[in-house]
Design an enzyme around this catalytic site. Structure first.
Site: not given
Ligand code: AMP
Length: 281
Positions: A35-36, A38-39, A63, A151, A179, A188, A190
């Site tokens: 988590l970061h 963005g999450h 996926q 998004e 974010v 991300s 990654r």
């Molecule tokens: P993930 O863990 O990468 O599958 O992401 C989980 C959720 O967090 C998804 O809806 C992503 O689009 C969202 N997410 C990931 N990175 C960001 C970011 N930088 N800003 C906003 N939402 C994000």
């Protein structure tokens, strides 16, 4: 915050909540962990309109079209729990794979009407089937009123909206803004695998998107703008997979840029694949 691992336990908590708290909204934020901010922003946005917040962490094998990528995907559950404790999240659902996919051989079928075959879909065959499948499964378990997606994964958001419509689930799908780091890199999970020089190289993505936005203030010719963006992009150290200007609703390529045009990009920085997008007007 309660950490729940068993599906039956989660279902019971949710059923009791529904009984005891009529009219209250359940918000759901699915993630793959590491988590970061963005999450965490999704959880903050969810807290504005939902009384019970459920976040899931599950690195979804279906996926990943690249087994190496699945293997190397960052897993930081202890840090994730600490971060979640500081948010309004009420429940972390961290399921076992066997309960998400009880019948591994059952084929998932959904006609995403080609939305899964363009942009990301061209480079990651089967990826969006895996995404739609796992999110549909989570929706079936959690039955949220609202679900929140970034998004950042622009096409994923469109796919989930489509799946929600096709299946008639009536869940409010809420898109949340990207974010970024102070320098502009879209956050991300990654990114944690990028070296410090790669982190600098990766900024070429946001700089290219900014150039596209700037050019769009003087011209609506998508072809012309794309050419200039690609020419600029190629001066950096990244390997481009695609750079396209598309309509924000159906993600089809546009010739004339308007208020709903987005530029979507995917590129490799070393061996890390990054995606980003920006609204051009
Ligand atoms: P993930 O863990 O990468 O599958 O992401 C989980 C959720 O967090 C998804 O809806 C992503 O689009 C969202 N997410 C990931 N990175 C960001 C970011 N930088 N800003 C906003 N939402 C994000």
């Amino acid at each position: 915050m309660r950490v729940v691992r068993k599906l039956d336990e989660l279902k019971l908590i949710i059923a009791n909540y529904r009984k005891e708290s009529p009219g209250k909204k359940i918000g759901f934020v699915p993630t793959m962990g590491a988590l970061h901010k963005g999450h965490l922003s999704l959880l903050n946005i969810a807290a504005e309109s939902c009384e019970l917040l459920i976040c899931s962490i599950f690195v979804n094998p279906t996926q990943f079209n690249d087994s190496e990528d699945l293997l190397k995907y960052p897993r930081t559950i202890e840090e994730d729990i600490k971060l979640l404790e500081k948010t309004s999240c009420n429940i972390l659902y961290q399921p076992f794979e066997e309960e998400i996919y009880p019948s591994r051989d059952k084929k998932y079928e959904i006609d995403l009407e080609g939305l899964d075959l363009i942009l990301e879909g061209k480079f990651r065959p089967g990826h969006f089937d895996g995404v739609a499948m796992v999110v549909e499964r989570f929706f079936e378990i959690v039955c949220p009123d609202r679900a929140f997606f970034g998004e950042k994964d622009f096409q994923q958001l469109a796919i989930i909206r489509k799946m929600n419509n096709i299946r008639g689930l009536n869940i409010d799908i809420i898109g949340c803004p990207i974010v970024r780091s102070e320098e502009g890199l879209a956050l991300s999970s990654r990114n944690s695998r990028l070296s410090s020089s790669e982190l600098k190289d990766a900024l070429h993505i946001i700089n290219t998107l900014k150039l596209g936005k700037e050019l769009s203030s003087n011209s609506t010719d998508a072809g012309l703008i794309l050419n200039q963006m690609i020419e600029y992009f190629e001066k950096g150290n990244l390997k481009l997979e695609y750079l396209e200007i598309v309509d924000g609703n159906d993600l089809s390529p546009v010739k004339e840029i308007d208020d709903n045009s987005y530029c979507c990009v995917a590129a490799y920085c070393g061996d890390i694949r990054l995606i980003d997008n920006m609204k051009l007007k």
